[in-house]
Design a protein around this motif. Structure first.
Motif, PDB file in Angstrom:
ATOM      1  N   GLN A 157     -28.183-109.259   7.532  1.00  0.00           N
ATOM      2  CA  GLN A 157     -27.347-108.641   8.559  1.00  0.00           C
ATOM      3  C   GLN A 157     -27.850-107.257   8.973  1.00  0.00           C
ATOM      4  OE1 GLN A 157     -24.744-110.339  10.020  1.00  0.00           O
ATOM      5  NE2 GLN A 157     -25.591-112.015   8.789  1.00  0.00           N
ATOM      6  N   THR A 158     -29.089-106.917   8.636  1.00  0.00           N
ATOM      7  CA  THR A 158     -29.616-105.596   8.986  1.00  0.00           C
ATOM      8  C   THR A 158     -29.813-105.473  10.491  1.00  0.00           C
ATOM      9  OG1 THR A 158     -31.872-106.404   8.580  1.00  0.00           O
ATOM     10  CG2 THR A 158     -30.756-105.245   6.776  1.00  0.00           C
ATOM     11  N   SER A 159     -29.585-104.263  10.977  1.00  0.00           N
ATOM     12  CA  SER A 159     -29.746-103.962  12.399  1.00  0.00           C
ATOM     13  C   SER A 159     -31.053-103.208  12.625  1.00  0.00           C
ATOM     14  CB  SER A 159     -28.574-103.114  12.905  1.00  0.00           C
ATOM     15  OG  SER A 159     -27.347-103.785  12.718  1.00  0.00           O
ATOM     16  N   SER A 160     -31.519-103.231  13.856  1.00  0.00           N
ATOM     17  CA  SER A 160     -32.737-102.502  14.195  1.00  0.00           C
ATOM     18  C   SER A 160     -32.533-101.013  13.992  1.00  0.00           C
ATOM     19  CB  SER A 160     -33.126-102.783  15.649  1.00  0.00           C
ATOM     20  OG  SER A 160     -34.235-102.001  16.012  1.00  0.00           O
ATOM     21  N   LEU A 161     -33.571-100.344  13.515  1.00  0.00           N
ATOM     22  CA  LEU A 161     -33.498 -98.906  13.290  1.00  0.00           C
ATOM     23  C   LEU A 161     -33.621 -98.128  14.592  1.00  0.00           C
ATOM     24  CD1 LEU A 161     -35.754 -98.686  10.096  1.00  0.00           C
ATOM     25  CD2 LEU A 161     -33.267 -98.862  10.237  1.00  0.00           C
ATOM     26  N   LYS A 207     -32.944-107.633  11.372  1.00  0.00           N
ATOM     27  CA  LYS A 207     -33.236-108.605  10.309  1.00  0.00           C
ATOM     28  C   LYS A 207     -34.608-108.339   9.683  1.00  0.00           C
ATOM     29  CE  LYS A 207     -30.264-112.254  12.233  1.00  0.00           C
ATOM     30  NZ  LYS A 207     -29.284-112.254  11.141  1.00  0.00           N
ATOM     31  N   TYR A 208     -34.860-107.074   9.377  1.00  0.00           N
ATOM     32  CA  TYR A 208     -36.176-106.714   8.859  1.00  0.00           C
ATOM     33  C   TYR A 208     -36.355-107.106   7.390  1.00  0.00           C
ATOM     34  CZ  TYR A 208     -33.403-102.505   7.737  1.00  0.00           C
ATOM     35  OH  TYR A 208     -32.430-101.632   7.306  1.00  0.00           O
ATOM     36  N   ILE A 209     -35.260-107.379   6.676  1.00  0.00           N
ATOM     37  CA  ILE A 209     -35.402-107.899   5.312  1.00  0.00           C
ATOM     38  C   ILE A 209     -35.911-109.336   5.366  1.00  0.00           C
ATOM     39  CG2 ILE A 209     -34.141-108.541   3.212  1.00  0.00           C
ATOM     40  CD1 ILE A 209     -32.321-106.162   3.669  1.00  0.00           C
ATOM     41  N   PHE A 210     -35.398-110.133   6.286  1.00  0.00           N
ATOM     42  CA  PHE A 210     -35.905-111.489   6.511  1.00  0.00           C
ATOM     43  C   PHE A 210     -37.390-111.437   6.838  1.00  0.00           C
ATOM     44  CE2 PHE A 210     -36.426-114.956   9.804  1.00  0.00           C
ATOM     45  CZ  PHE A 210     -36.597-115.976   8.873  1.00  0.00           C
ATOM     46  N   ARG A 220     -45.782-108.458  17.858  1.00  0.00           N
ATOM     47  CA  ARG A 220     -45.198-107.594  16.826  1.00  0.00           C
ATOM     48  C   ARG A 220     -44.421-108.395  15.789  1.00  0.00           C
ATOM     49  NH1 ARG A 220     -40.252-103.586  17.846  1.00  0.00           N
ATOM     50  NH2 ARG A 220     -40.008-102.777  15.745  1.00  0.00           N
ATOM     51  N   ARG A 221     -43.900-109.558  16.193  1.00  0.00           N
ATOM     52  CA  ARG A 221     -43.076-110.307  15.248  1.00  0.00           C
ATOM     53  C   ARG A 221     -43.268-111.804  15.411  1.00  0.00           C
ATOM     54  NH1 ARG A 221     -37.092-108.532  13.214  1.00  0.00           N
ATOM     55  NH2 ARG A 221     -37.160-109.776  11.304  1.00  0.00           N
ATOM     56  N   ILE A 222     -43.213-112.499  14.271  1.00  0.00           N
ATOM     57  CA  ILE A 222     -43.207-113.948  14.271  1.00  0.00           C
ATOM     58  C   ILE A 222     -41.895-114.426  13.636  1.00  0.00           C
ATOM     59  CG2 ILE A 222     -45.705-114.137  14.238  1.00  0.00           C
ATOM     60  CD1 ILE A 222     -45.570-114.699  11.247  1.00  0.00           C
ATOM     61  N   ILE A 253     -42.620-113.132   5.437  1.00  0.00           N
ATOM     62  CA  ILE A 253     -41.282-113.635   5.738  1.00  0.00           C
ATOM     63  C   ILE A 253     -40.604-114.034   4.433  1.00  0.00           C
ATOM     64  CG2 ILE A 253     -39.938-115.398   6.941  1.00  0.00           C
ATOM     65  CD1 ILE A 253     -42.180-115.535   8.999  1.00  0.00           C
ATOM     66  N   ARG A 254     -39.400-113.521   4.217  1.00  0.00           N
ATOM     67  CA  ARG A 254     -38.668-113.801   2.985  1.00  0.00           C
ATOM     68  C   ARG A 254     -37.880-115.105   3.117  1.00  0.00           C
ATOM     69  NH1 ARG A 254     -35.369-109.205  -0.240  1.00  0.00           N
ATOM     70  NH2 ARG A 254     -37.470-108.344  -0.022  1.00  0.00           N
ATOM     71  N   ILE A 255     -38.078-115.992   2.141  1.00  0.00           N
ATOM     72  CA  ILE A 255     -37.348-117.263   2.125  1.00  0.00           C
ATOM     73  C   ILE A 255     -36.721-117.473   0.737  1.00  0.00           C
ATOM     74  CG2 ILE A 255     -38.630-118.382   3.974  1.00  0.00           C
ATOM     75  CD1 ILE A 255     -40.330-119.773   1.824  1.00  0.00           C
TER      76      ILE A 255
END
Length: 404
Positions: free
Chosen positions: A282-286, A295-298, A262-264, A315-317
């Motif tokens: 600093q986002t938290s899981s929904l 960290k879904y923005i990352f 589901r995630r890398i 992935i945002r860098i």
């Protein structure tokens, strides 16, 4: 699966002394043979033939435990416990090993750990079982509960009375973290082994496919060499970066029918730390308890297509790219790409042997993100080689503003 539990014959230590210095003791996934040998001919402890679901036909159940008790007035109380593995172990063994243990063996924690070295869990494919099983076990919450009868006061008839008591041995205590090792026996196909063979890596042009896998798996190395060659020109033009992303396309043909991670997770491989964008998100899981959703923005979460199969990972860098543009002294580090079981775990574990990159002894890495080892899945992504079609090729997206 077939589950067997034995008394461990191997003492796990947290440290060792070398030339007068105390160093941490590490255990590795490939060390099963030394634990297996230490078990020797010890008997199986989960040996109740009337309960095959606890041994020869063990399976992971998602059902919670329900316990109904009554007080002296007959009032019922129902207690619910989250799903867990509960096994009835050989009572005679624990009576002899623990209840009848010499007092000297119970006098101190370190002496007891030498005397009783814990439990060894062995899993095998059950006879006639076509399926495989996956579960993430939290052994830090494990405990052994011994129930026994103890003599109490002597009655007027000179007879002993008894009462039921329990003795709990926790796998983890406030003064000790306990020792655990996950001993993976990971079989790899010839095609996968060839794909990750360092001698087949194209250091100059990159590879057509990136194979990343958890457990005893593999990581990909990302080098932004083409972008780095343009940095002086970008600085001269005074670009203002609004957003930057790495977009990985999944090779859906090669992943047909496979379970997809589901995630890398992308990190600074050169320094073995997260990239700055990881820290700034600093986002938290929904969803409560979702270890992969924060960290879904990352980014790094799988994007599904219309067929509900994986299509891309993004992935945002942004801040990483901004730093390269703003600071001429900033090093264009190698980036590592792995699967992850928990985005909140960014620490790394040491490898038994360092991995040499591109057959160059100067370039190597000796650690891997801990959460990658915890995840057994893998995926195949398109790389950045020019022979990959444009719509599938790994790409760096940079959105920017030109000054007037």
């Amino acid at each position: 699966m077939k589950l067997s539990v034995y008394e461990s014959g191997y003492q796990m230590r947290s440290s060792y002394v070398d030339n007068g210095s105390e160093l941490p003791q590490f255990y590795y996934t490939a060390q099963n043979s030394i634990f297996e040998q230490a078990v020797g001919g010890k008997p199986r402890l989960n040996n109740d033939v009337s309960k095959p679901a606890q041994n020869d036909q063990f399976f992971f159940s998602a059902e919670e435990y329900k316990l109904v008790t009554k007080d002296d007035a007959g009032k019922e109380t129902t207690t619910y416990t989250a799903p867990e593995m509960r096994l009835n172990l050989d009572t005679a063994f624990f009576q002899d090993k623990i209840l009848k243990a010499p007092a000297s063996k119970l006098a101190a924690a370190d002496v007891f750990q030498e005397y009783f070295r814990g439990l060894y869990f062995k899993v095998e494919k059950a006879d006639g079982s076509p399926a495989t099983n996956m579960a993430l076990m939290d052994f830090s919450k494990g405990k052994i509960t011994i129930t026994y009868k103890a003599k109490t006061a002597i009655t007027t008839d000179d007879e002993n009375t008894t009462e039921e008591k329990t003795l709990v041995i926790n796998f983890v205590t406030p003064t000790s973290s306990g020792g655990t090792a996950n001993l993976l026996q990971d079989a790899k196909s010839t095609a996968y082994a060839d794909a990750i063979n360092s001698s087949n890596v194209n250091k100059i042009e990159g590879d057509e496919r990136l194979y990343i896998k958890g457990g005893q798996g593999s990581a990909a190395v990302i080098r932004l060499t083409d972008f780095a060659s343009k940095l002086d020109d970008i600085r001269a033009k005074n670009w203002k970066v609004n957003e930057a992303n790495l977009v990985f396309n999944i090779d859906s043909d090669k992943m047909t029918g496979a379970d997809e991670p589901r995630r890398i997770y992308l990190y600074d491989l050169t320094n073995n730390v997260p990239v700055v964008d990881y820290f700034s998100d600093q986002t938290s899981s929904l969803t409560t308890g979702d270890t992969k959703g924060a960290k879904y923005i990352f980014g790094g979460l799988i994007n599904l297509g219309d067929n509900k199969r994986g299509k891309t990972y993004k992935i945002r860098i942004t801040n990483h790219i901004r730093n390269l543009i703003k600071d001429k002294t900033a090093k264009n580090v190698d980036l590592g790409l792995v699967v992850t079981e928990s985005i909140g775990i960014s620490t790394s574990n040491f490898l038994e042997k360092r991995i040499v990159l591109f057959n160059d002894p100067i370039e190597y890495f000796s650690q891997v993100p801990k959460a990658s080892v915890m995840n057994p899945l893998g995926t195949i992504l398109y790389g950045g080689k020019s022979s990959v079609p444009d719509d599938k090729r790994l790409r760096l997206e940079v959105y920017y503003t030109k000054p007037n």
